[in-house]
Design a protein around this motif. Structure first.
Motif, short mmCIF file in Angstrom:
data_model
loop_
_atom_site.label_atom_id
_atom_site.label_comp_id
_atom_site.label_asym_id
_atom_site.label_seq_id
_atom_site.Cartn_x
_atom_site.Cartn_y
_atom_site.Cartn_z
N UNK A 90 0.83 -1.21 0.00
CA UNK A 90 0.00 0.00 0.00
C UNK A 90 0.87 1.26 0.00
N UNK A 91 1.97 1.22 0.75
CA UNK A 91 2.89 2.35 0.77
C UNK A 91 3.45 2.59 -0.62
N UNK A 92 3.89 1.53 -1.27
CA UNK A 92 4.44 1.64 -2.63
C UNK A 92 3.39 2.15 -3.62
N UNK A 93 2.20 1.62 -3.50
CA UNK A 93 1.11 2.00 -4.41
C UNK A 93 0.82 3.49 -4.34
N UNK A 94 0.80 4.03 -3.13
CA UNK A 94 0.50 5.46 -2.97
C UNK A 94 1.70 6.34 -3.25
N UNK A 95 2.92 5.79 -3.10
CA UNK A 95 4.12 6.57 -3.41
C UNK A 95 4.21 6.87 -4.90
N UNK A 96 3.62 6.01 -5.70
CA UNK A 96 3.68 6.19 -7.15
C UNK A 96 2.79 7.33 -7.64
N UNK A 97 1.85 7.74 -6.80
CA UNK A 97 0.92 8.82 -7.18
C UNK A 97 1.32 10.07 -6.40
N UNK A 98 1.60 11.15 -7.10
CA UNK A 98 2.17 12.35 -6.47
C UNK A 98 1.13 13.31 -5.90
N UNK A 99 -0.13 12.95 -5.94
CA UNK A 99 -1.17 13.85 -5.42
C UNK A 99 -1.05 13.99 -3.90
N UNK A 100 -1.46 15.13 -3.35
CA UNK A 100 -1.36 15.34 -1.90
C UNK A 100 -2.09 14.28 -1.08
N UNK A 101 -3.27 13.86 -1.55
CA UNK A 101 -4.02 12.88 -0.78
C UNK A 101 -3.31 11.53 -0.72
#
Length: 277
Positions: free
Chosen positions: A131-142
């Motif tokens: 999950x950490x990796x998945x969200x790190x790939x998206x640069x949006x603030x949320x």
């Protein structure tokens, strides 16, 4: 070397890499905490007085005071992930009643560094890491906020595992007591003159046997270990305002030129350059 994922900021770094032809990682320390996730390969991870032979999905934890190195036991393809972070990354989540870095900060050096693959899976750390990796790939603030919240959950899970490891019902790892006593002596006397002859006389053991046993147990040569520990101490003194010259004498170097050379070999920078960075 093939990078699957890289996410780097001043206080948090995430990396996932595959290395077809791995090479030994020399003795080093970090100015941050590291959570190392082993996926595949054939290696031994040396930390202070302990050697950890890793299996897939084992995790290694190191803090800012632990010298460590990696030795590859074969040329098998190597894959790993790691997270490096500084305390300020999670400071807003710390409370007076709960310190997420408690076990990272307060373990004895080189002890209880490994979390087994079974515990990693049981605690869901592998899923949280994804999950950490998945969200790190998206640069949006949320997504950056989500990444941090999953990381906080991961730290809480690690604390729960370490709490279990410190229970009397959990089998503790075994250490070479002679080397443990030797390490304790070195760490308590870094400001004094230490030589192989002195250690031989103090511990009533042949210096050549001592050197061989120390290297086999810790992965470090005796004098290499002493030099790195002294430099690590000097860094703390310099960052607190002590001059490099005074720090060199405090940590046991006989002359500044020897200290300067050792500092540069260890950090890749001169003391002045290190402070500026």
């Amino acid at each position: 070397m093939r990078h699957i994922l890289q996410h780097i900021t001043n206080t948090f770094s995430l990396d996932h890499t595959i290395i077809e032809s791995p090479f030994n990682i020399d003795t080093h320390i970090h100015d941050c905490y590291e959570i190392f996730y082993f996926i595949s390969g054939d290696l031994t991870y040396y930390i202070e007085g302990q050697a950890y032979k890793l299996s897939p999905h084992d995790i290694i934890i190191t803090n800012t005071r632990e010298l460590h190195r990696i030795v590859f036991d074969s040329s098998a393809c190597y894959e790993r992930k790691y997270i490096q972070f500084k305390p300020e990354f999670i400071s807003s989540f710390q409370t007076d009643d709960y310190n997420m870095l408690h076990y990272m900060e307060n373990r004895k050096l080189g002890k209880f560094n490994k979390i087994s693959a079974a515990d990693v899976r049981e605690a869901g750390i592998d899923q949280l890491w994804s999950k950490i990796e998945e969200n790190a790939l998206v640069k949006s603030p949320e997504n950056q906020i989500l990444m941090k919240t999953y990381f906080i959950q991961l730290l809480v899970s690690i604390n729960k595992i370490f709490s279990k490891y410190n229970s009397p019902v959990v089998e503790r790892p075994k250490y070479d007591e002679k080397i443990v006593h030797l390490l304790e002596y070195i760490n308590n006397n870094l400001d004094k003159r230490i030589s192989l002859d002195l250690l031989q006389d103090k511990f009533f053991v042949n210096k050549f046997y001592l050197s061989h046993s120390f290297k086999k147990t810790t992965g470090f040569a005796v004098m290499e270990y002493i030099t790195y520990k002294r430099i690590m101490w000097a860094i703390d003194l310099i960052m607190d305002g002590t001059t490099a010259l005074d720090a060199s004498h405090t940590v046991g170097f006989g002359d500044y030129s020897t200290f300067y050379k050792a500092f540069k070999n260890t950090t890749g920078m001169s003391p002045r350059q290190y402070c500026k960075q």
